[in-house]
Scaffold this motif. Structure first.
Motif, PDB file in Angstrom:
ATOM      1  N   GLN A 208      87.342 -35.877 -13.532  1.00 21.11           N
ATOM      2  CA  GLN A 208      88.657 -36.437 -13.579  1.00 21.11           C
ATOM      3  C   GLN A 208      88.596 -37.786 -12.612  1.00 21.11           C
ATOM      4  O   GLN A 208      87.979 -37.679 -11.761  1.00 21.11           O
ATOM      5  N   VAL A 209      89.337 -38.641 -13.162  1.00 19.50           N
ATOM      6  CA  VAL A 209      89.532 -39.980 -12.591  1.00 19.50           C
ATOM      7  C   VAL A 209      90.563 -40.022 -11.360  1.00 19.50           C
ATOM      8  O   VAL A 209      91.677 -39.540 -11.360  1.00 19.50           O
ATOM      9  N   LEU A 210      89.744 -40.218 -10.223  1.00 19.38           N
ATOM     10  CA  LEU A 210      90.632 -40.172  -8.937  1.00 19.38           C
ATOM     11  C   LEU A 210      91.165 -41.580  -8.511  1.00 19.38           C
ATOM     12  O   LEU A 210      92.240 -41.536  -8.081  1.00 19.38           O
ATOM     13  N   ASN A 211      90.309 -42.625  -8.849  1.00 24.63           N
ATOM     14  CA  ASN A 211      90.740 -43.870  -8.391  1.00 24.63           C
ATOM     15  C   ASN A 211      89.935 -44.974  -9.060  1.00 24.63           C
ATOM     16  O   ASN A 211      88.767 -44.741  -9.558  1.00 24.63           O
TER      17      ASN A 211
ATOM     18  N   GLN B 288      93.240 -44.193 -16.739  1.00 22.61           N
ATOM     19  CA  GLN B 288      94.503 -43.760 -16.051  1.00 22.61           C
ATOM     20  C   GLN B 288      93.892 -42.919 -15.016  1.00 22.61           C
ATOM     21  O   GLN B 288      93.167 -42.014 -15.320  1.00 22.61           O
ATOM     22  N   ILE B 289      94.611 -42.855 -13.635  1.00 20.04           N
ATOM     23  CA  ILE B 289      94.072 -41.791 -12.784  1.00 20.04           C
ATOM     24  C   ILE B 289      94.752 -40.373 -13.264  1.00 20.04           C
ATOM     25  O   ILE B 289      95.870 -40.391 -13.670  1.00 20.04           O
ATOM     26  N   GLY B 290      93.949 -39.559 -13.275  1.00 19.05           N
ATOM     27  CA  GLY B 290      94.034 -38.051 -13.666  1.00 19.05           C
ATOM     28  C   GLY B 290      93.514 -37.894 -15.072  1.00 19.05           C
ATOM     29  O   GLY B 290      93.505 -36.765 -15.425  1.00 19.05           O
ATOM     30  N   THR B 291      93.122 -38.940 -15.571  1.00 21.13           N
ATOM     31  CA  THR B 291      92.423 -38.637 -16.947  1.00 21.13           C
ATOM     32  C   THR B 291      91.178 -37.808 -16.821  1.00 21.13           C
ATOM     33  O   THR B 291      90.337 -37.883 -15.923  1.00 21.13           O
ATOM     34  N   VAL B 292      90.981 -37.028 -17.554  1.00 22.54           N
ATOM     35  CA  VAL B 292      89.744 -35.969 -17.873  1.00 22.54           C
ATOM     36  C   VAL B 292      88.971 -36.546 -18.846  1.00 22.54           C
ATOM     37  O   VAL B 292      89.336 -36.548 -20.084  1.00 22.54           O
TER      38      VAL B 292
END
Length: 995
Positions: free
Chosen positions: A976-979, A917-921
């Motif tokens: 961190q996932v951005l896209n 998911q976007i925001g996942t670290v």
């Protein structure tokens, strides 16, 4: 030093041969005037040695011809001919041996004088003068050598001569006797230190004389100080390797790193290639009788292949000739020069010849004069310099667009790949290297059309400058003549100068992009090779597959193959095969699984992760990691794998290679050709010669800095040590198999093909494990008495017993006392052993304490009391050499600097792309670094990309030891996932920190 007399005889013989050749060429020349004309521009050629010339014998010369007044005088007592020795020679000899060599060298010099005098009568004055200069240079070098013991300059390292310390002069090792002194900066003497240089030290070393200075141009192109460039040239001319220079000659290169040194080396080779091409082109044009003084000057000014091509294009064989050449053949050059020098006296009507094509009308004559003027303008150095400088200040952009014919002949997938560049425009000063490589690839595939756009304002200012300054007529010119001049300027810019500038800009951009791409590949390769090993573990290597099954190989902590097998995990037999895998892991007590990242990697990883989560392998706590299998298939069917694992199926060999890549990455990856390791960017689009040279150099650097244990290492690993090659490595292994293990480094001199220079380059990177040697020595000396303690190999332990004689010379026999030397397990070079012993005496330490905590304590307390610089001055060495000695004495016996870096990322569970998911670290491992971003494996089967703009200096660890300024393969990062783009399987990440 045992080879010193032989080297002296070889040099003297070479001088005689050159003189004989000079005499022959002079006597056989048709005209003395022609020779003088040639000597004005022809560089000195290298004369091949004649194999029929017998070596000079020392017993025959008994009488000498009477010496003429203008002949150089050789004094028996004070001067000797000295051959250029290797820097800081590593072999110590006694004073008596030195005196014997001086006497023999005197005899050889006497013979040389006798032979050369007999030819003086037949030789012209210029040849005798050249010989005189050579002899004076040699005798000056001899006097420099004799005066070294009284030198007050700080030495780089130390060599023992009869038990005393010889003071070596850092920069005098690279100079050739000259009375004038020059102040030069070094690390030790920032204010400048007097160093002897010959009058033309930089140019005389080059094969081809040019109108520009090699050191100066090298300094401008690499942004490195000229004195450093001069030292680097001398070091490379003396066959020193990059690892040796980086570790043991730091003070001469001002602490440059390996990548910078490699860049200087490549630029130097490029400049020499240009000079060589200029030389061959000059010879070719002269042979055709087309050479002129103006053309010669223009060619000797060329610094790039593009400039040379521009100047020499009209004179190529088979060329129809340019418009200017045809106009000159019609006799219009006088009119063109008159237009500039005496326009008032010029009458173009007088050149009309109705019956001659090209001179029949006034318009034809005007066009001919215009072509000659345009050619003169385009070949003028000042004019070209002005337009180049102008372009640097103004807006010049490179543009790419979709080729008109691309839709018919090119695959649609290729067109889609270059979507970003179908309407692309960028200033050449701001364009990125990866964009240049992408544009070039699109142009080669005929998908894109590329052009360089120079604004009209540049052309207008250029024409204005030419009319008002450089090409302004010397007196009043009539309007019709000025019109011809204006037309010439426009024609010259449009037809000649603009295409030249486009070629130069494209070539410079491509060259820089290729170099950066190769350097990036080299940095990634270094990062991968220096991945921290995982010793002491039994590993299971898995080469995944579907139809043909997954190949398994279990290897011991010493890399021995314990078991190989094939399991079919993805054909409905997974549960049955799990029992077999569990049995193997339990039988061999193996708790680490290494999975290759090839076909079926994702499914195999999920299979093992599921079993681990169910605690299926209890009581073993099993973990797994993913490792790149790039190059494993090529290696498994190659000769090296066949020799190492004879009779084993190639598919199983790849599983063995995958496991060993975790156990000792460096030892395994050096077996594979570097370009197959797959950590590059546009590697197939760059110069393959440059790529191979750089990657081989990086491998040599990594292997040398890690070091090898000479008694257990493989031949493949040994051949990558600085100063060694395949043949020398093979000879070392054969010597080891025949004579047993090496007791100390001095024994390397007994190996066939390993001369003083090779020994000097490789000795510091070869280790000898002392525990192993003590055991071996105690077994060997049971009959002759037990060895008490450990002794140091000093200069007295080496004794020269015979010299090399005859054409087929056998290896010089050297009697070396078989005593282990604890310094041989360190990074200290044998040339510095004397300094190391004196340093040990100063701190009150012994060789028994090398690598132990008490040694570190003594060194620290001594440094706090005295200070590094004072200690170096007292020991008559440099701070850099002293630092190497301190590191070598304080590092533990099994020290491996790779342990400071990241180990493979071991896992027990798995995450899917759909789970993100976007925001996942997440935590991941860098797979590859490119010029546009960093690819990170975050454990979802597809690497995510950190755009280069998100990698800032603030996010990089400052406390952790780093191998490069940017991120590289193997480093662990928190992202961190951005896209997430699931249809295109693309993940964009942001770098949080480096772990």
């Amino acid at each position: 030093m045992s080879s010193l007399p032989r080297r002296a005889k070889v040099q003297v013989q070479d001088v005689v041969l050159k003189d004989e050749f000079s005499s022959f060429s002079e006597l056989s020349s048709a005209s003395e005037e022609d020779d003088k004309e040639d000597s004005a521009w022809e560089p000195q050629k290298k004369v091949p040695r004649s194999r029929k010339q017998p070596p000079p014998k020392e017993s025959k010369p008994k009488r000498m011809p009477r010496v003429k007044k203008n002949a150089p005088q050789i004094s028996d007592g004070s001067e000797v001919v000295v051959v250029k020795e290797e820097l800081n020679s590593s072999v110590a000899i006694a004073d008596t041996a030195l005196e014997d060599r001086k006497n023999k060298l005197d005899t050889v010099q006497t013979l040389k004088t006798a032979k050369t005098k007999q030819k003086c009568a037949a030789q012209p004055h210029t040849v005798r003068r050249t010989k005189k200069l050579k002899v004076e240079e040699e005798t000056s070098k001899a006097s420099n050598l004799e005066g070294e013991s009284n030198s007050s300059e700080t030495p780089s390292t130390s060599t023992v001569w009869g038990g005393t310390c010889k003071k070596e002069e850092n920069d005098d090792d690279f100079t050739f006797g000259q009375s004038a002194l020059k102040k030069i900066k070094t690390e030790t003497y920032p204010q400048g230190q007097p160093v002897k240089f010959p009058a033309n030290a930089n140019s005389t070393k080059e094969e081809v004389e040019m109108n520009w200075d090699m050191v100066q141009v090298l300094s401008e192109r690499t942004n490195i100080e000229p004195w450093v460039c001069a030292n680097i040239i001398r070091l490379f001319n003396d066959d020193n390797t990059i690892p040796f220079i980086i570790r043991y000659r730091k003070e001469l290169i001002n602490n440059l790193d390996a990548d910078s040194l490699r860049e200087v080396q490549q630029t130097l080779e490029e400049l020499r290639a240009v000079a060589k091409k200029v030389h061959s082109t000059i010879q070719k044009i002269k042979k055709e009788g087309k050479m002129s003084e103006c053309l010669l000057k223009a060619m000797l000014n060329c610094k790039t292949f593009e400039e040379l091509e521009h100047v020499s294009a009209p004179y190529k064989t088979g060329s129809k000739g340019t418009k200017a050449q045809r106009a000159r053949q019609l006799g219009l050059e006088g009119a063109a020069r008159a237009l500039l020098e005496k326009p008032g006296e010029l009458s173009l009507l007088s050149y009309i010849r109705p019956d001659v094509k090209g001179l029949s009308t006034l318009q034809d004559i005007e066009i001919g004069v215009q072509h000659i003027l345009a050619d003169m303008i385009a070949k003028d150095k000042d004019t070209l310099d002005f337009i180049r400088n102008l372009c640097q200040k103004r807006h010049v952009c490179i543009q790419s667009s979709l080729a008109k014919v691309s839709s018919k002949k090119v695959n649609e997938k290729d067109v889609d790949k270059f979507l970003l560049y179908q309407h692309f425009s960028c200033n050449i000063r701001n364009i990125h290297h990866h964009q240049i490589l992408a544009i070039n690839r699109g142009e080669n595939l005929k998908v894109l059309t590329v052009k360089v756009n120079i604004s009209d304002g540049v052309k207008d200012e250029f024409c204005r400058w030419c009319i008002q300054n450089r090409w302004r007529p010397r007196s009043f010119a009539r309007p019709e003549l000025m019109k011809i001049l204006y037309n010439s300027l426009n024609d010259s810019f449009k037809r000649l100068i603009y295409p030249l500038l486009c070629r130069e800009f494209r070539a410079k951009l491509t060259s820089d992009a290729e170099k950066e791409s190769v350097m990036m590949f080299g940095r990634n390769l270094r990062q991968l090779l220096l991945t921290s090993p995982v010793p002491g573990r039994t590993l299971m290597g898995v080469d995944p597959g579907y139809k043909h099954g997954c190949k398994l190989a279990i290897i011991s902590p010493t890399s021995q193959i314990l078991h190989t097998d094939v399991v079919y995990l993805h054909c409905g037999q997974g549960f049955r095969e799990a029992e077999k895998i569990k049995t193997l892991l339990l039988n061999f007590n193996c708790s680490t699984v290494v999975i290759g990242n090839g076909t079926a990697c994702r499914e195999t990883e999920a299979y093992f992760a599921d079993l681990i989560m169910k605690n299926y392998f209890a009581p073993l706590d099993v973990v797994y990691c993913i490792v790149s299998e790039a190059g494993a298939s090529i290696y498994s069917v190659g000769p090296e794998a066949n020799k190492e694992m004879p009779g084993l199926d190639p598919n199983l060999r790849s599983a063995v290679s995958i496991a060993r890549r975790v156990q000792d990455p460096l030892a395994e990856l050096v077996k594979i050709e570097p370009k197959h390791i797959g950590v590059g960017m546009y590697q197939h689009d760059v110069s393959q010669t440059l790529l191979k040279a750089t990657l081989d150099s990086v491998v040599e650097e990594c292997v040398s800095f890690v070091g090898v244990d000479i008694n257990i290492c493989s031949e493949v690993l040994l051949r990558h040590i600085a100063g060694l090659n395949a043949n020398r490595a093979k000879n070392i292994i054969e010597w080891r198999e025949k004579n047993g293990p090496f007791i100390n480094r001095e024994q390397l001199k007994k190996v066939k093909g390993l001369g003083p220079k090779s020994f000097q380059q490789c000795a510091g990177f070869i280790r000898i494990n002392q525990d192993y040697i003590r055991t071996f020595c105690s077994q060997q000396t049971e009959t002759s008495g037990q060895i008490q303690g450990v002794a140091v190999t000093s200069s007295a332990d080496v004794e020269v017993t015979n010299e090399k004689q005859g054409k087929k010379k056998s290896k010089t026999a050297v009697n070396v006392l078989l005593k282990p030397n604890p310094l041989d397990q360190t990074c200290i070079h044998p040339e510095s052993y004397d300094i190391a012993m004196r340093f040990l005496s100063s701190i009150g330490g012994t060789l028994y304490e090398v690598g132990k905590p008490e040694m570190q304590q003594k060194i620290n307390s001594f440094l706090e009391k005295e200070g590094m610089e004072k200690i170096a001055e007292r020991l008559q060495t440099t701070v850099h050499t002293l630092q190497v000695i301190i590191d070598g004495l304080s590092q533990p016996e099994s020290f491996d600097f790779r342990t400071d870096f990241d180990k493979p990322d071991f896992k027990r569970s798995i995450v899917c792309l759909e789970d993100l998911q976007i925001g996942t670290v997440l935590t991941g491992k860098v797979e590859n670094a490119t010029l546009f971003g960093i690819f990170v494996d975050i454990g979802v089967g597809k690497s995510g990309l950190i755009p280069i703009r998100n990698v800032t200096e603030a996010k990089l660890s400052k406390t952790k030891k780093r191998r490069s300024l940017g991120l590289g393969p193997g480093e662990r990062v928190e992202v961190q996932v951005l896209n997430i783009d699931i249809p295109r399987s693309r993940i964009t990440l942001d770098l949080i920190r480096v772990l």
